[in-house]
Scaffold this active site. Structure first.
Site, mmCIF file in Angstrom:
data_model
loop_
_atom_site.group_PDB
_atom_site.id
_atom_site.type_symbol
_atom_site.label_atom_id
_atom_site.label_comp_id
_atom_site.label_asym_id
_atom_site.label_seq_id
_atom_site.Cartn_x
_atom_site.Cartn_y
_atom_site.Cartn_z
ATOM 1 N N SER A 174 0.831 -1.197 0.000
ATOM 2 C CA SER A 174 0.000 0.000 0.000
ATOM 3 C C SER A 174 0.877 1.263 0.000
ATOM 4 C CB SER A 174 -0.961 -0.044 1.192
ATOM 5 O OG SER A 174 -1.890 1.006 1.150
ATOM 6 N N MET A 175 0.663 2.165 0.942
ATOM 7 C CA MET A 175 1.423 3.416 0.980
ATOM 8 C C MET A 175 2.896 3.184 1.304
ATOM 9 S SD MET A 175 -0.643 5.798 0.084
ATOM 10 C CE MET A 175 0.090 7.336 0.613
#
Length: 922
Positions: A174-175
């Site tokens: 993800s991030m």
């Protein structure tokens, strides 16, 4: 009792909008395949050994930690540093746990045990305190700097080792993947510290929800650096998306920009990854056994035998990743595979002259080479197709040059084959191999196992069928179909006129088989040639199979390639393929690609209704109902044409120069066009959904105020309607100062929430006063009938005065309810930074940086004064007409500049509220 009167036609229309929105939401959240990922398990108890960080670093980042993953004896041995393996750093994403590394770490440990620890990987993981970095971007830069320090700390742990690493591999979920890419933007960062980056479900293109400027600025910095410095980025990057199961990060956002200079970047959807072939949701992508096995196999193939670390050769890294993640030939990876293979030994050579051939191997005692002379076949056919159900990794198909019936050496064509779930297949165009005289299929000796090998020669036009997709607005009422009656093994169905993200279809494949006793399997593969987002469906025949057809990435404008439905069929079956438009999936694509912009359209609709109420106050002296004004004023033709006009004019140089001269930001519609995200009528659909949300939100808000006022009357004595209206009082000034101090010392979003609650309290108090007044008026009327003759004149003047007060109070309530609707969305948009602040309160009392602080400073006094404002005090204002006209351009501005930058939306709301407040003084 708590709901105002409603128009039935409006209610029916908004109920229809709710139904349509529900269809779209259902497709996004439930309209995908079941989770086919196998769970990855630990064979021993997982341990997370905390790595001691330098004191300065620990003090600078008190909420962050670095761990080393281990199990059993490995964990015990590595408690005594230094380390001797290959370092891999795992970065969790938004609200992610550092413990998510366990699937990768455990599988890598089992793989190392299988080769007696000739090579092994040390998996490190960072604890980011499960921060909500997808919603609050203020800590992204801090995380990036911490990761840089972690990399330097990790490499120090290998000092003194003969094969000490000079770089680390990074896996970012993800991030976390974006943070890894952001390392390159640090001034003192050396690229040589990273040799490989694999990201899982990372939104590279743009933030999922641009709720503050820190997120968008961070994205702009990272992506601009990668674009401008593409020639100098010397490590390989792989981005893996989850497919349609991942509704948190749509796969289109995970595709790295295709730069002509940066060829060491790959992007793929998990459903297209060989030996994985499943869609994963946002969390399962880190534990999906099929995908993690593929990842670890690739890691071990990346090892350089000389350095005992991951290779520094970019070509080898790209070859390994292509082998495992893009196209697997059903052979083990070899850096320099032998193209020429010896075909000697005690084997039987069997010539085959027919154009279609099947061989069932069962308990074969001899090795057999089946040879297909190509000279005669070239005259009739254009292609040859072969498949085998034996999924071993040995070479199985060769080409001979200038041979008669046997050949000593052959070109190994197995490297051009493709692995599928139940077969490995090879398709050759004969004119590409003019020097080949024979095709040779090798069947090894088998004991106790059974497999089938098929080959056929065919003309391309007999196996390529064109199927135009149905029109977007056919709504599934019409369909198109093709019949496959021939006995071929392979068909390509070209899906004409399909290439946009707003298109969505259902494909139904009905198979009918005759005279078949054994179980037959067919494979249907959707192949998207312009991006690696293929998906496979396995069907047990005979059957009726439904396949969803929609895209993550639109076809580029200069790309003429056609999407294909590849059908690996059985010669004993007939197939009927039907395609029709899926209206629910089209709505799902609208929600999937544009759902994040819905708050902007909701607020735009509320602003239009707000302006209508102000104008009705100016023209008639009374404020009309919110729902009435929403129905009258919230029309898409008041907003969309202006946005389209501006977009059109920006195509002219003189207008663009004027635009830049005024320092205006880029139009959001242009950004969406650059990302191929502009649907036909998408703005209309979103506007209708936004108006619907605004309508039901208004009803809920009004009902909540009435309910709370009823509770107030139960718990407190009935208040009186305000007679002496004071816009600014000492108490109000004190409250405003307190809230501004709270905003400065703690969190701007927290102060905005308190201001909002104060405003709701004032509105509830006014509603309670009005309700109490109406109740008392009813009682007074009963008493007045008895004394009507005695005090007729006094009664009339009293009722007239009280009646006017009640009307003013009702007008004020209508206005306040609309303002509450606007403020509710401001609070919702600022909520992520409030949650982040509350979660980190034990580390930081003051949120820094604070995206909501500037807004809080100007919004607090405005809303505080607005809470004391009544319609009677602004009716005669000279500014009221101008104030009533401003919400229209502000509504246009919200769509033009806020649909892809939600953090800008509250500024437009503030302007309209500020003008409302100024009406008290002008």
């Amino acid at each position: 009792m708590f709901l105002p009167s409603v128009n039935l036609w409006n209610l029916a229309f908004y109920a229809l909008m709710v139904f349509m929105a529900t269809l779209g939401l259902w497709d996004v959240f439930f309209g995908f395949e079941e989770n086919k990922c196998s769970m990855s398990y630990m064979f021993e108890y997982p341990e997370y050994q905390k790595v001691e960080l330098p004191k300065k670093m620990a003090k600078r980042y008190p909420a962050y930690e670095l761990y080393l993953y281990g199990e059993g004896s490995y964990a015990e041995e590595h408690k005594m540093l230094p380390l001797t393996g290959i370092p891999v750093l795992f970065l969790p994403g938004n609200a992610g746990s550092y413990k998510q590394v366990r699937s990768l770490g455990s599988i890598a440990l089992r793989k190392a045990e299988d080769i007696d620890f000739k090579y092994h990987f040390d998996f490190f993981t960072v604890n980011f305190n499960e921060e909500l970095v997808a919603l609050y971007g203020g800590s992204l830069q801090k995380q990036t700097k911490f990761v840089h320090e972690c990399i330097k700390t990790i490499l120090k742990l290998y000092k003194g080792h003969e094969f000490a690493p000079k770089s680390v591999a990074i896996i970012g979920h993800s991030m976390g993947g974006l943070v890894a890419r952001a390392l390159l933007t640090l001034k003192n960062f050396k690229q040589d510290l990273i040799n490989l980056l694999i990201t899982q479900a990372t939104p590279h293109v743009a933030p999922v929800m641009p709720l503050d400027r820190f997120i968008t600025d961070f994205y702009m910095t990272v992506n601009n650096y990668w674009i401008l410095n593409a020639r100098h980025i010397n490590f390989t990057t792989l981005s893996v998306a989850g497919g349609f199961r991942d509704y948190q990060v749509r796969s289109g956002l995970t595709f790295l920009p295709k730069l002509s200079h940066h060829t060491s970047a790959l992007s793929v959807v998990s459903s297209a990854v060989p030996k994985t072939w499943v869609s994963t949701d946002h969390l399962s992508i880190v534990w999906c056994k099929q995908l993690q096995l593929t990842t670890i196999r690739a890691f071990f193939d990346l090892i350089d035998a000389d350095t005992k670390q991951i290779t520094q050769n970019p070509k080898k890294k790209l070859s390994v990743l292509n082998h495992h993640f893009i196209r697997h030939p059903a052979k083990r990876f070899e850096e320099n595979p032998a193209i020429i293979s010896d075909l000697t030994g005690t084997s039987i050579w069997v010539p085959v002259k027919v154009s279609k051939w099947t061989h069932v191997a069962y308990n074969e005692s001899d090795k057999t080479y089946f040879t297909f002379p190509l000279a005669n076949h070239r005259k009739i056919y254009t292609h040859v197709y072969c498949q085998s159900t034996m999924l071993d990794t040995n070479s199985w198909i060769f080409g001979c040059i200038n041979s008669t019936s046997t050949c000593r050496q052959g070109i190994d064509l197995s490297w051009k084959a493709e692995l599928l779930p139940t077969i490995k297949s090879l398709t050759l165009r004969l004119q590409d191999y003019p020097s080949l005289s024979h095709l040779v299929v090798y069947v090894p000796s088998t004991y106790g196992s059974k497999f089938v090998v098929d080959c056929e020669f065919y003309k391309k036009e007999t196996r390529s069928i064109q199927l135009p997709v149905t029109h977007l607005f056919s709504f599934g009422l019409s369909s198109r179909k093709v019949m496959l009656n021939t006995s071929g093994l392979f068909y390509n169905i070209e899906l004409l006129n399909f290439g946009q993200i707003y298109q969505a279809f259902k494909i139904n494949i009905v198979s009918k088989c005759s005279g078949v006793k054994e179980e037959i399997t067919s494979i249907y593969k959707l192949h998207i040639p312009w991006s690696y987002e293929d998906s496979l469906t396995i069907a047990q025949l005979p059957s009726s199979t439904e396949i969803s057809l929609k895209l993550h990435i639109a076809r580029p404008e200069n790309d003429s390639r056609v999407a294909l439905l590849k059908m690996y069929t059985s010669s004993d079956c007939q197939y009927e393929v039907t395609i029709k438009t899926s209206f629910s999936q089209i709505l799902g694509q609208v929600v999937r690609f544009h759902g994040g912009a819905l708050p902007a359209y909701v607020i735009s609709s509320i602003l239009l209704a707000y302006g209508g109420q102000l104008y009705s106050l100016f023209s008639t002296g009374h404020c009309l109902e919110y729902a009435t004004m929403l129905d009258k004023e919230a029309k898409p033709y008041k907003v969309d044409p202006f946005v389209l006009m501006i977009k059109f004019l920006l195509g002219y140089k003189w207008f663009k120069e004027l635009w830049d001269l005024l320092l205006l930001p880029e139009l959001d519609a242009i950004i969406l066009t650059s990302q191929s995200m502009c649907f036909p009528l998408v703005s209309l659909i979103l506007f209708l959904f936004g108006t619907c949300t605004a309508y039901w939100g208004g009803l809920l808000s009004s009902a909540s105020v009435r309910l709370l006022s009823s509770l107030w009357l139960v718990l407190n004595s009935p208040p009186e309607l305000p007679k002496d209206i004071k816009i600014i009082s000492p108490d109000l000034l004190f409250l405003t100062i307190v809230l501004i101090v709270i905003s400065w010392t703690t969190c701007g979003a927290f102060a905005i929430l308190l201001t909002y609650l104060y405003y709701v309290f004032k509105t509830v108090q006014l509603q309670a006063s009005l309700t109490a007044f109406k109740n008392s008026q009813t009682v007074n009327l009963k008493h007045s009938r008895r004394n009507e003759r005695k005090s007729n004149h006094h009664k009339d003047s009293s009722v007239r005065y009280l009646h006017l007060s009640a009307n003013d109070a009702e007008d004020s309530l209508r206005m306040h309810n609309t303002v509450i609707n606007l403020l509710t969305w401001i609070v919702l948009l600022s909520m992520p930074s409030l949650i982040y602040w509350l979660k980190n309160l034990r580390y930081y009392f003051k949120l820094s940086p604070d995206p909501c602080k500037p807004l809080a400073f100007i919004l607090i006094p405005t809303v505080a004064i607005l809470g004391n404002t009544h319609t009677v005090s602004i009716k005669s204002s000279k500014l009221l007409k101008t104030t009533s006209q401003f919400p229209l351009p502000l509504a246009v501005g919200v769509i033009a500049f806020g649909s892809a930058h939600l953090y800008r939306v509250p500024c437009f709301v503030f302007i309209s509220l500020l003008l409302h407040v100024l009406c008290n003084f002008m």
